[in-house]
Design a protein around this motif. Structure first.
Motif, PDB file in Angstrom:
ATOM      1  N   PHE A 587       0.357  -0.786   0.496  1.00 16.83           N
ATOM      2  CA  PHE A 587      -0.551   0.191   0.086  1.00 16.83           C
ATOM      3  C   PHE A 587       0.749   1.026   0.331  1.00 16.83           C
ATOM      4  CE2 PHE A 587      -2.429  -2.954   1.612  1.00 16.83           C
ATOM      5  CZ  PHE A 587      -3.566  -3.238   1.313  1.00 16.83           C
ATOM      6  N   TYR A 588       0.504   2.049  -0.403  1.00 12.82           N
ATOM      7  CA  TYR A 588       1.062   4.272  -0.931  1.00 12.82           C
ATOM      8  C   TYR A 588       0.129   4.588  -0.295  1.00 12.82           C
ATOM      9  CZ  TYR A 588      -1.198   4.639  -4.813  1.00 12.82           C
ATOM     10  OH  TYR A 588      -1.708   4.294  -6.083  1.00 12.82           O
ATOM     11  N   LEU A 589      -0.054   5.926   0.068  1.00 11.98           N
ATOM     12  CA  LEU A 589      -0.638   7.169   0.336  1.00 11.98           C
ATOM     13  C   LEU A 589      -1.822   7.411  -0.875  1.00 11.98           C
ATOM     14  CD1 LEU A 589       0.687   9.028   3.332  1.00 11.98           C
ATOM     15  CD2 LEU A 589      -0.396   7.094   3.800  1.00 11.98           C
ATOM     16  N   ASN A 590      -2.921   7.550  -0.442  1.00 10.39           N
ATOM     17  CA  ASN A 590      -3.886   8.002  -1.222  1.00 10.39           C
ATOM     18  C   ASN A 590      -4.012   9.126  -1.158  1.00 10.39           C
ATOM     19  OD1 ASN A 590      -5.615   8.895  -3.100  1.00 10.39           O
ATOM     20  ND2 ASN A 590      -7.406   7.092  -2.230  1.00 10.39           N
ATOM     21  N   GLU A 591      -3.711  10.604  -2.104  1.00 13.26           N
ATOM     22  CA  GLU A 591      -3.641  11.072  -2.388  1.00 13.26           C
ATOM     23  C   GLU A 591      -5.086  11.989  -1.701  1.00 13.26           C
ATOM     24  OE1 GLU A 591      -2.248  13.609  -5.907  1.00 13.26           O
ATOM     25  OE2 GLU A 591      -2.552  11.892  -6.907  1.00 13.26           O
ATOM     26  N   THR A 592      -6.063  10.904  -2.513  1.00 12.68           N
ATOM     27  CA  THR A 592      -7.068  11.801  -2.475  1.00 12.68           C
ATOM     28  C   THR A 592      -8.024  11.500  -0.636  1.00 12.68           C
ATOM     29  OG1 THR A 592      -8.275   9.964  -2.905  1.00 12.68           O
ATOM     30  CG2 THR A 592      -7.775  11.332  -5.159  1.00 12.68           C
ATOM     31  N   ARG A 635      14.972   9.092   2.872  1.00 17.84           N
ATOM     32  CA  ARG A 635      15.644   9.246   1.584  1.00 17.84           C
ATOM     33  C   ARG A 635      14.651  10.224   0.440  1.00 17.84           C
ATOM     34  NH1 ARG A 635      16.984   2.580   2.433  1.00 17.84           N
ATOM     35  NH2 ARG A 635      17.255   2.570   3.898  1.00 17.84           N
ATOM     36  N   SER A 636      15.430  10.109  -0.759  1.00 13.60           N
ATOM     37  CA  SER A 636      14.993  10.791  -1.669  1.00 13.60           C
ATOM     38  C   SER A 636      13.996  10.019  -2.509  1.00 13.60           C
ATOM     39  CB  SER A 636      15.383  11.965  -2.787  1.00 13.60           C
ATOM     40  OG  SER A 636      16.934  10.890  -3.130  1.00 13.60           O
ATOM     41  N   ILE A 637      13.032  10.756  -2.584  1.00 18.16           N
ATOM     42  CA  ILE A 637      12.527   9.405  -4.800  1.00 18.16           C
ATOM     43  C   ILE A 637      12.559   9.559  -5.622  1.00 18.16           C
ATOM     44  CG2 ILE A 637       9.989   8.839  -4.597  1.00 18.16           C
ATOM     45  CD1 ILE A 637       8.943   9.381  -1.862  1.00 18.16           C
ATOM     46  N   THR A 638      12.947   8.412  -6.116  1.00 13.86           N
ATOM     47  CA  THR A 638      13.577   8.155  -7.806  1.00 13.86           C
ATOM     48  C   THR A 638      12.325   7.410  -8.298  1.00 13.86           C
ATOM     49  OG1 THR A 638      14.691   6.443  -7.781  1.00 13.86           O
ATOM     50  CG2 THR A 638      15.916   9.000  -6.756  1.00 13.86           C
ATOM     51  N   ASN A 710       6.149  15.664  -7.087  1.00 16.83           N
ATOM     52  CA  ASN A 710       4.872  16.310  -6.637  1.00 16.83           C
ATOM     53  C   ASN A 710       4.208  15.397  -6.183  1.00 16.83           C
ATOM     54  OD1 ASN A 710       2.354  17.393  -7.518  1.00 16.83           O
ATOM     55  ND2 ASN A 710       3.653  19.263  -6.618  1.00 16.83           N
ATOM     56  N   THR A 711       4.304  14.127  -7.038  1.00 14.82           N
ATOM     57  CA  THR A 711       2.972  13.273  -7.159  1.00 14.82           C
ATOM     58  C   THR A 711       2.992  12.287  -6.023  1.00 14.82           C
ATOM     59  OG1 THR A 711       3.242  13.162  -9.447  1.00 14.82           O
ATOM     60  CG2 THR A 711       2.127  11.238  -7.775  1.00 14.82           C
ATOM     61  N   PHE A 712       4.213  12.129  -5.282  1.00 14.66           N
ATOM     62  CA  PHE A 712       4.300  11.080  -4.212  1.00 14.66           C
ATOM     63  C   PHE A 712       4.767  11.605  -2.582  1.00 14.66           C
ATOM     64  CE2 PHE A 712       5.082   8.675  -7.776  1.00 14.66           C
ATOM     65  CZ  PHE A 712       3.535   7.880  -7.334  1.00 14.66           C
ATOM     66  N   VAL A 713       5.308  12.878  -2.775  1.00 18.02           N
ATOM     67  CA  VAL A 713       5.503  13.771  -1.433  1.00 18.02           C
ATOM     68  C   VAL A 713       4.807  15.269  -1.184  1.00 18.02           C
ATOM     69  CG1 VAL A 713       7.233  14.363  -0.402  1.00 18.02           C
ATOM     70  CG2 VAL A 713       7.668  13.021  -1.650  1.00 18.02           C
ATOM     71  N   ASP A 714       4.992  15.915  -2.137  1.00 22.30           N
ATOM     72  CA  ASP A 714       4.909  17.053  -1.760  1.00 22.30           C
ATOM     73  C   ASP A 714       2.988  17.292  -1.653  1.00 22.30           C
ATOM     74  OD1 ASP A 714       7.279  17.875  -1.931  1.00 22.30           O
ATOM     75  OD2 ASP A 714       6.850  19.241  -3.899  1.00 22.30           O
ATOM     76  N   SER A 715       2.556  16.485  -2.411  1.00 19.85           N
ATOM     77  CA  SER A 715       0.480  16.232  -2.528  1.00 19.85           C
ATOM     78  C   SER A 715       0.057  16.156  -1.570  1.00 19.85           C
ATOM     79  CB  SER A 715       0.797  15.806  -3.917  1.00 19.85           C
ATOM     80  OG  SER A 715       0.724  13.974  -3.960  1.00 19.85           O
ATOM     81  N   LEU A 720       1.698  12.576   4.749  1.00 25.34           N
ATOM     82  CA  LEU A 720       2.494  11.208   5.668  1.00 25.34           C
ATOM     83  C   LEU A 720       3.643  11.930   6.701  1.00 25.34           C
ATOM     84  CD1 LEU A 720       5.098  12.121   2.054  1.00 25.34           C
ATOM     85  CD2 LEU A 720       4.231   9.763   2.750  1.00 25.34           C
ATOM     86  N   ASN A 721       3.305  13.181   7.173  1.00 25.84           N
ATOM     87  CA  ASN A 721       3.924  13.841   8.530  1.00 25.84           C
ATOM     88  C   ASN A 721       3.297  13.435   9.028  1.00 25.84           C
ATOM     89  OD1 ASN A 721       5.822  15.591   7.405  1.00 25.84           O
ATOM     90  ND2 ASN A 721       4.783  17.397   7.004  1.00 25.84           N
ATOM     91  N   HIS A 722       1.893  13.290   9.029  1.00 20.97           N
ATOM     92  CA  HIS A 722       1.075  12.670  10.210  1.00 20.97           C
ATOM     93  C   HIS A 722       1.566  10.546  10.354  1.00 20.97           C
ATOM     94  CE1 HIS A 722      -0.858  16.169  10.417  1.00 20.97           C
ATOM     95  NE2 HIS A 722      -1.715  15.927  11.809  1.00 20.97           N
ATOM     96  N   PHE A 723       1.569  10.394   9.126  1.00 19.19           N
ATOM     97  CA  PHE A 723       1.983   8.841   9.103  1.00 19.19           C
ATOM     98  C   PHE A 723       2.746   8.693  10.542  1.00 19.19           C
ATOM     99  CE2 PHE A 723       3.583   4.849   7.535  1.00 19.19           C
ATOM    100  CZ  PHE A 723       2.777   3.785   7.900  1.00 19.19           C
ATOM    101  N   THR A 724       4.490   9.246  10.081  1.00 19.73           N
ATOM    102  CA  THR A 724       5.405   9.909  10.224  1.00 19.73           C
ATOM    103  C   THR A 724       5.466  10.135  11.726  1.00 19.73           C
ATOM    104  OG1 THR A 724       6.222  10.003   8.258  1.00 19.73           O
ATOM    105  CG2 THR A 724       7.752  10.434  10.013  1.00 19.73           C
ATOM    106  N   LYS A 725       4.844  10.918  11.944  1.00 26.51           N
ATOM    107  CA  LYS A 725       4.503  10.956  13.598  1.00 26.51           C
ATOM    108  C   LYS A 725       3.959   9.830  14.281  1.00 26.51           C
ATOM    109  CE  LYS A 725       4.301  13.786  17.205  1.00 26.51           C
ATOM    110  NZ  LYS A 725       3.574  13.492  18.273  1.00 26.51           N
TER     111      LYS A 725
END
Length: 872
Positions: A587-592, A635-638, A710-715, A720-725
């Motif tokens: 699973f990955y985070l859903n931007e919607t 780490r950064s995402i490529t 933008n797609t997998f970090v910024d948006s 991401l920050n709440h999940f990481t916290k």
């Protein structure tokens, strides 16, 4: 009696550590006694000044008859230059006569003598003073030069009491009884002086101002001769005197918090150094009091934030400390070289404290220059001139000895796997984990010296097998983060143990656990409330939960809850996570996710659940996509990292990278992308003014990098920050989150969190199952395994889940479970099987036929049945 011992004994009841001045009686003219050519055997210890340096002095050989001795007073004068003067005079001589004699001997004019913190009147006779044997008077030019009279008085009294106790009868020694109380009182004086110093104007801008006051008090303790007197008493033949001196000296040992306030502890270095120097030569390296002083010295040096006066020179301090660090290093290395390889934990802690301090000072010494190249310390002429070279020599010897130790372990490793069991082998290797502590200090040193860094890598590479065995069986150790640099040398089991060390252990006592009572029909909502409202420390203590209207409790119920919560939380119906198209368990985070007004709190909840599942070592069957893993690892995402999460976007970007200039121009792409949420569409710029910047063959790499970011970090940055916290809340040290993931690859996290997704090995299952009431060759047992073998994989998982609350096995199969599995024989022949998942027990009735056995097992291996508990 050794010479080191004799050096602190009082010869003929008078000290021979200083210039010897005879003061004639008033009936005779004053005359100086000529200096002798030979210095006393312990002059260097007795004439030690405040700066720790030793000054030699000559002594005169004066003899007297018994009757003359009775009319003579022997005492010592501490001069302003920190030298001690031995004197003998008639009892009816006055203080004025003593001062005149000292003035005539070149010690200055307008002198004053201080004793007990007060100035002595010049007309007072020595007989009237009633000085204890070998008393010390302090010489000063003016009274005001003697600060802190209370400290002087108490310090001199301690020295006098210790000297008096040494001369008393061994069975009484009344003067020594209260020595420890006197020393404690002196320490409290220093403590009060430090607190009083906080009110000084300069204390607000210079924290050392308050430390200086406490240091001045402790320096008075040394100048008054209290340390020397206590050590001399400790060398007494009387066991009573020795015990009193031992208790008094131990007041400065950091392990006695009742006697040593923390604010004084940090400035006790000079006193501890003095005790270590005096005891080292007098009683030997194995003496318990000496070892306690040396250990306390290491602890104080390791914890101090600045050098205490008068040791403002790091080189001066380390020159004095290095021999003691070398001693404990030899103790550790000798232990490693022994047959048992046993090392005392206290010795190990002392070793670590000394070398932490040395490494810290070495880093300050080299500044920002990084590693010292080998050619700098290859100059033999410099090796003995600077402590940094001697530290290098010690480090090289340490590494050589550890290399030999690891070679022995490599030989033992092959023998242990053949001759002893797994659990016994783990115990033996866990007992050797102190070798990792030595390696930890070598790693710190390797950040100073280039050749030590190179040689350490070679040693670890050459002995990967014992290194892995040590790490795999090591107990909790918070100082092993340096092994991330050598992660490629570690096996999965070793890396797994390292990350489990960073997770809480939880509590066995139910009173410390976070309790939950969950309704199955409101599983996710109620679980969300219990977990999000709990404090971090409550969750780190562990969980205890029950399902409403069910009697079952314990680890099995908790494992089931984890699996059910994760199944609901990661369901597409929640719109929090999206499954990867080609791997539905990932699973990955859903931007919607913003369609749910509570989505950010739910992401915090999800992060905590993942952390708790790892903490409780439950494989929940859910794994994270690489993009989410990399974000947690910082780490950064490529482009290559999004291949599984968004194969369509990945393929499109790869195609753009293969196009020629004309083909890219025909796409009419700009540095922007479309976004569809809640039925509306918007354009997002990938950079300022992105809609006006065309993509071409020259900037397409930058475009793709910005698109991925933008797609997998910024948006989804808030999600991401709440999940990481939430995840970090579970770690013992939330600031160590990046190190946690530095030890792991994505595949490692898959094993820890998702477990094995392979086909269940029924033979492995059978080999880890034991029986109660049945025998392995009973027909019911034969039928049982035949039915299990005929089940499809999902049905096998449901049966295993019903039996143990484990649906996804650890990566090492049934052997990775915390216990064997058990099949118990029940009384009834008609009831369905039941289970006690906490104990991995399946209660199997003795069915009369194979068909009945298969029918009943098919019933309990249905999903809606296996998610609840049978009863006995």
């Amino acid at each position: 009696m050794s010479s080191a011992f004799a050096c602190l004994r009082r010869p003929s009841k008078r000290r021979r550590d200083a210039p010897d001045h005879a003061l004639p009686s008033s009936k005779q003219p004053l005359m100086a006694v000529p200096d002798a050519s030979a210095a006393s055997s312990w002059a260097s210890a007795a004439t030690t000044g405040a700066d720790g340096a030793s000054s030699s002095s000559s002594s005169s050989s004066a003899s007297s008859s018994p009757s003359a001795s009775a009319r003579t007073v022997h005492f010592f004068v501490r001069a302003t230059d920190s030298k001690t003067i031995a004197m003998h005079a008639a009892r009816d001589d006055t203080i004025g006569a003593v001062l005149d004699h000292l003035s005539a001997s070149g010690y200055g004019r307008d002198l004053r003598l201080i004793y007990g913190g007060r100035q002595l009147a010049s007309e007072t006779t020595l007989a009237a003073l009633r000085l204890p044997p070998d008393s010390t008077l302090h010489l000063a030019a003016r009274l005001r030069s003697t600060q802190h009279p209370e400290a002087w008085q108490l310090g001199s009294y301690i020295a006098a009491a210790a000297a008096a106790a040494e001369s008393e009868d061994a069975t009484t020694a009344a003067s020594a009884c209260s020595l420890d109380e006197l020393v404690k009182e002196f320490i409290l004086c220093a403590h009060r002086a430090k607190n009083h110093g906080r009110s000084r104007p300069d204390a607000q801008t210079d924290p050392r101002a308050t430390g200086d006051l406490a240091s001045e008090y402790l320096d008075i303790f040394l100048q008054a001769g209290a340390a020397i007197a206590l050590v001399r008493l400790y060398l007494s033949k009387s066991s009573f005197c020795r015990s009193y001196a031992d208790r008094a000296i131990r007041c400065f040992v950091a392990t006695d918090p009742s006697a040593l306030p923390p604010d004084v502890l940090q400035v006790t270095t000079p006193v501890l150094l003095e005790f270590c120097r005096l005891l080292s030569g007098a009683v030997g390296k194995k003496d318990l009091l000496y070892r306690a002083c040396r250990s306390s010295l290491a602890s104080v040096l390791c914890s101090r934030s600045w050098l205490p006066p008068p040791m403002d020179s790091p080189a001066g301090l380390i020159d004095q400390v290095l021999p003691f660090a070398g001693e404990i290093m030899e103790v550790i290395l000798d232990g490693l070289a022994s047959v048992s390889m046993i090392v005392s934990p206290l010795d190990l802690e002392e070793f670590s404290n000394f070398f932490k301090m040395l490494c810290k000072e070495a880093h300050i010494w080299i500044g920002n220059d990084g590693l010292m190249p080998k050619n700098m310390y290859d100059r033999e002429s410099e090796h003995d001139e600077t402590w940094i070279w001697r530290l290098h020599t010690m480090s090289a010897d340490m590494l050589k000895r550890v290399d030999e130790c690891l070679k022995r372990l490599e030989m033992d490793l092959s023998l242990s796997s053949e001759s002893i069991g797994v659990m016994e082998g783990q115990t033996i290797w866990a007992a050797r984990s102190h070798i990792l502590t030595v390696l930890t200090q070598l790693d710190s040193i390797s950040m100073i010296y280039e050749d030590v860094a190179h040689n350490l890598r070679l040693v670890l590479f050459a002995h990967k097998a014992p290194l892995n065995a040590l790490v795999r069986c090591s107990k909790r150790n918070e100082h092993l983060y340096w092994l991330t640099k050598h992660k490629n040398l570690l096996c999965f089991e070793a890396r797994r143990n390292l990350v489990f060390m960073m997770l809480p252990e939880g509590k066995d006592d139910f009173g410390e656990l976070h309790e939950m009572l969950i309704d199955r029909s409101h599983l996710l909502d109620e679980s969300f409330e219990y977990i999000t409202q709990a404090k971090q420390n409550e969750l780190r203590g562990g969980l205890f939960m029950e399902f409403k209207n069910e009697e079952a409790t314990g680890p099995g119920v908790l494992r089931e809850w984890f699996c059910l919560v994760c199944q609901a939380l990661f369901s597409p119906k929640q719109v929090l996570f999206s499954p990867c198209p080609e791997d539905k368990r990932r699973f990955y985070l859903n931007e919607t996710s913003a369609v749910d007004p509570l989505h950010l709190k739910y992401f915090t909840f999800a992060g905590r659940i993942i952390g708790l599942a790892l903490m409780h070592r439950v494989q929940v069957g859910v794994v994270l996509d690489r993009t989410l893993f990399l974000h947690l690892a910082g780490r950064s995402i490529t482009l290559e990292d999004i291949a599984v999460a968004d194969p369509v976007k990945y393929a499109s970007c790869k195609k753009i990278l293969e196009m020629d200039a004309a083909e890219i121009d025909n796409l009419y792409l700009t540095f922007s992308r479309g976004d569809h949420q809640l039925g509306s569409q918007r354009i997002i710029d990938l950079c300022p003014g992105g809609q006006d910047i065309s993509v071409n063959i020259w900037n397409r790499d930058q475009y793709i990098d910005l698109l991925v970011k933008n797609t997998f970090v910024d948006s989804i940055s808030d999600q991401l920050n709440h999940f990481t916290k939430g995840f970090s809340d579970i770690l013992v040290n939330p600031l160590r989150r990046k190190e946690f993931f530095e030890f792991l690859d994505l595949e490692d996290l898959d094993k820890l969190l998702g477990g094995s997704n392979n086909t269940i090995n029924v033979q492995d299952w059978r080999s880890h199952t034991q029986y109660n009431g049945y025998k392995e060759k009973d027909r019911q047992i034969i039928w049982f395994w035949k039915v299990v073998e005929r089940m499809p994989i999902e049905q096998q998982r449901q049966l295993l889940f019903f039996w143990t609350s484990v649906k996804y096995l650890p990566s090492d199969g049934f052997g990775g479970l915390s216990s064997k599995l058990y099949i118990y024989k029940s009384d009834s022949t008609n009831r369905l099987p039941s289970s006690q998942t906490c104990f991995y027990r399946l209660c199997l009735p003795p069915y009369a036929s194979f068909n009945l056995m298969e029918t009943q097992l098919q019933k309990i291996s249905q999903e809606h049945v296996s998610c609840s508990f049978g009863t006995w």
